[in-house]
Design a protein around this motif. Structure first.
Motif, PDB file in Angstrom:
ATOM      1  N   VAL A 171       1.004  -1.127   0.099  1.00 38.80           N
ATOM      2  CA  VAL A 171      -0.091  -0.186  -0.074  1.00 38.80           C
ATOM      3  C   VAL A 171       0.765   1.173   0.162  1.00 38.80           C
ATOM      4  O   VAL A 171       0.578   2.167  -0.828  1.00 38.80           O
ATOM      5  N   TYR A 172       1.860   1.217   0.976  1.00 30.64           N
ATOM      6  CA  TYR A 172       2.844   2.340   0.827  1.00 30.64           C
ATOM      7  C   TYR A 172       3.458   2.863  -0.521  1.00 30.64           C
ATOM      8  O   TYR A 172       3.496   3.966  -0.684  1.00 30.64           O
ATOM      9  N   SER A 173       4.002   1.621  -1.029  1.00 32.30           N
ATOM     10  CA  SER A 173       4.475   1.597  -2.049  1.00 32.30           C
ATOM     11  C   SER A 173       3.443   2.294  -3.325  1.00 32.30           C
ATOM     12  O   SER A 173       3.820   3.107  -4.201  1.00 32.30           O
ATOM     13  N   TYR A 174       2.476   1.730  -3.421  1.00 30.48           N
ATOM     14  CA  TYR A 174       1.358   2.446  -4.266  1.00 30.48           C
ATOM     15  C   TYR A 174       0.954   3.735  -4.082  1.00 30.48           C
ATOM     16  O   TYR A 174       0.996   4.738  -5.028  1.00 30.48           O
ATOM     17  N   ILE A 175       1.171   4.305  -2.955  1.00 33.90           N
ATOM     18  CA  ILE A 175       0.818   5.539  -2.558  1.00 33.90           C
ATOM     19  C   ILE A 175       1.964   6.500  -2.997  1.00 33.90           C
ATOM     20  O   ILE A 175       1.779   7.480  -3.723  1.00 33.90           O
ATOM     21  N   ASP A 176       3.068   5.926  -2.716  1.00 32.39           N
ATOM     22  CA  ASP A 176       4.194   6.871  -3.405  1.00 32.39           C
ATOM     23  C   ASP A 176       4.418   6.669  -4.684  1.00 32.39           C
ATOM     24  O   ASP A 176       4.886   7.634  -5.262  1.00 32.39           O
ATOM     25  N   SER A 177       4.006   5.735  -5.394  1.00 35.10           N
ATOM     26  CA  SER A 177       4.057   5.757  -6.829  1.00 35.10           C
ATOM     27  C   SER A 177       3.051   6.786  -7.271  1.00 35.10           C
ATOM     28  O   SER A 177       3.296   7.365  -8.335  1.00 35.10           O
ATOM     29  N   ALA A 178       1.818   6.713  -6.821  1.00 32.41           N
ATOM     30  CA  ALA A 178       0.884   7.797  -7.179  1.00 32.41           C
ATOM     31  C   ALA A 178       1.472   9.261  -6.950  1.00 32.41           C
ATOM     32  O   ALA A 178       1.105  10.137  -7.856  1.00 32.41           O
ATOM     33  N   CYS A 179       2.263   9.418  -5.987  1.00 31.49           N
ATOM     34  CA  CYS A 179       2.828  10.599  -5.683  1.00 31.49           C
ATOM     35  C   CYS A 179       3.759  11.160  -6.680  1.00 31.49           C
ATOM     36  O   CYS A 179       3.889  12.148  -7.067  1.00 31.49           O
ATOM     37  N   SER A 180       4.956  10.045  -7.010  1.00 31.98           N
ATOM     38  CA  SER A 180       5.730  10.403  -7.739  1.00 31.98           C
ATOM     39  C   SER A 180       5.365  10.625  -9.429  1.00 31.98           C
ATOM     40  O   SER A 180       5.970  11.414  -9.825  1.00 31.98           O
ATOM     41  N   LYS A 181       4.118  10.158  -9.646  1.00 31.88           N
ATOM     42  CA  LYS A 181       3.516  10.317 -11.110  1.00 31.88           C
ATOM     43  C   LYS A 181       2.708  11.501 -10.969  1.00 31.88           C
ATOM     44  O   LYS A 181       2.035  11.973 -11.821  1.00 31.88           O
ATOM     45  N   GLY A 182       2.407  12.324  -9.905  1.00 33.20           N
ATOM     46  CA  GLY A 182       1.738  13.641  -9.884  1.00 33.20           C
ATOM     47  C   GLY A 182       0.197  13.538  -9.778  1.00 33.20           C
ATOM     48  O   GLY A 182      -0.520  14.213  -9.907  1.00 33.20           O
ATOM     49  N   VAL A 183      -0.371  12.245  -9.401  1.00 28.48           N
ATOM     50  CA  VAL A 183      -1.713  12.020  -9.241  1.00 28.48           C
ATOM     51  C   VAL A 183      -2.021  12.641  -7.901  1.00 28.48           C
ATOM     52  O   VAL A 183      -3.231  13.015  -7.772  1.00 28.48           O
ATOM     53  N   ILE A 184      -1.406  12.526  -6.693  1.00 33.33           N
ATOM     54  CA  ILE A 184      -1.745  13.187  -5.612  1.00 33.33           C
ATOM     55  C   ILE A 184      -0.449  14.030  -5.155  1.00 33.33           C
ATOM     56  O   ILE A 184       0.509  13.638  -5.416  1.00 33.33           O
ATOM     57  N   HIS A 185      -0.579  14.909  -4.065  1.00 33.46           N
ATOM     58  CA  HIS A 185       0.283  15.784  -3.715  1.00 33.46           C
ATOM     59  C   HIS A 185       1.231  15.069  -2.845  1.00 33.46           C
ATOM     60  O   HIS A 185       0.537  14.196  -2.129  1.00 33.46           O
ATOM     61  N   LYS A 186       2.562  15.553  -2.526  1.00 35.32           N
ATOM     62  CA  LYS A 186       3.365  14.591  -1.926  1.00 35.32           C
ATOM     63  C   LYS A 186       2.885  14.746  -0.328  1.00 35.32           C
ATOM     64  O   LYS A 186       3.177  13.726   0.449  1.00 35.32           O
ATOM     65  N   ASN A 187       2.334  15.965   0.213  1.00 39.67           N
ATOM     66  CA  ASN A 187       1.955  15.977   1.517  1.00 39.67           C
ATOM     67  C   ASN A 187       0.503  15.068   1.613  1.00 39.67           C
ATOM     68  O   ASN A 187       0.470  14.482   2.832  1.00 39.67           O
ATOM     69  N   ALA A 188      -0.332  15.101   0.825  1.00 33.18           N
ATOM     70  CA  ALA A 188      -1.510  14.057   0.582  1.00 33.18           C
ATOM     71  C   ALA A 188      -0.806  12.801   1.001  1.00 33.18           C
ATOM     72  O   ALA A 188      -1.561  11.966   1.528  1.00 33.18           O
ATOM     73  N   ALA A 189       0.042  12.348   0.167  1.00 28.33           N
ATOM     74  CA  ALA A 189       0.548  11.053   0.301  1.00 28.33           C
ATOM     75  C   ALA A 189       1.179  10.589   1.538  1.00 28.33           C
ATOM     76  O   ALA A 189       0.925   9.749   2.232  1.00 28.33           O
ATOM     77  N   SER A 190       1.902  11.740   2.055  1.00 30.14           N
ATOM     78  CA  SER A 190       2.650  11.500   3.579  1.00 30.14           C
ATOM     79  C   SER A 190       1.619  11.405   4.437  1.00 30.14           C
ATOM     80  O   SER A 190       1.712  10.555   5.374  1.00 30.14           O
ATOM     81  N   ARG A 191       0.341  12.155   4.451  1.00 30.34           N
ATOM     82  CA  ARG A 191      -0.496  12.131   5.301  1.00 30.34           C
ATOM     83  C   ARG A 191      -1.378  10.717   5.569  1.00 30.34           C
ATOM     84  O   ARG A 191      -1.716   9.910   6.189  1.00 30.34           O
ATOM     85  N   LYS A 192      -1.563  10.208   4.226  1.00 31.26           N
ATOM     86  CA  LYS A 192      -2.342   8.968   3.861  1.00 31.26           C
ATOM     87  C   LYS A 192      -1.448   7.758   4.715  1.00 31.26           C
ATOM     88  O   LYS A 192      -1.868   6.937   5.301  1.00 31.26           O
ATOM     89  N   VAL A 193      -0.228   7.612   4.187  1.00 30.00           N
ATOM     90  CA  VAL A 193       0.925   6.853   4.749  1.00 30.00           C
ATOM     91  C   VAL A 193       0.873   6.991   6.462  1.00 30.00           C
ATOM     92  O   VAL A 193       0.615   5.770   7.090  1.00 30.00           O
ATOM     93  N   GLY A 194       0.957   8.207   6.769  1.00 28.61           N
ATOM     94  CA  GLY A 194       0.968   8.402   8.185  1.00 28.61           C
ATOM     95  C   GLY A 194      -0.188   7.776   9.125  1.00 28.61           C
ATOM     96  O   GLY A 194      -0.092   6.976  10.058  1.00 28.61           O
ATOM     97  N   ARG A 195      -1.407   7.917   8.546  1.00 26.44           N
ATOM     98  CA  ARG A 195      -2.623   7.713   9.126  1.00 26.44           C
ATOM     99  C   ARG A 195      -2.528   6.080   9.109  1.00 26.44           C
ATOM    100  O   ARG A 195      -3.304   5.624  10.044  1.00 26.44           O
TER     101      ARG A 195
END
Length: 64
Positions: A27-51
């Protein structure tokens, strides 16, 4: 991405902590991948992973 998160949360609700812990890496990898492709903002990705990490930690400590 929401499908992965839903699966992860469902595992936690069902008490499958070991499975959720293994799945968390995916899941963390998938979220980071979405972040690196610009699908979601890096802060949103960090927030999701943290939660998700906090939910996993909470599940681990309450069952032990």
């Amino acid at each position: 991405m929401s499908t992965y998160i839903k699966k992860f949360r469902k595992m936690l609700e069902e008490g499958k902590i070991a499975e959720a812990e293994e799945f968390s890496k995916e899941v963390y990898s998938y979220i980071d991948s979405a972040c690196s492709k610009g699908v979601i903002h890096k802060n949103a990705a960090s927030r999701k992973v943290g939660r998700l990490a906090a939910a996993l930690y909470k599940a681990k400590t309450t069952t032990t």
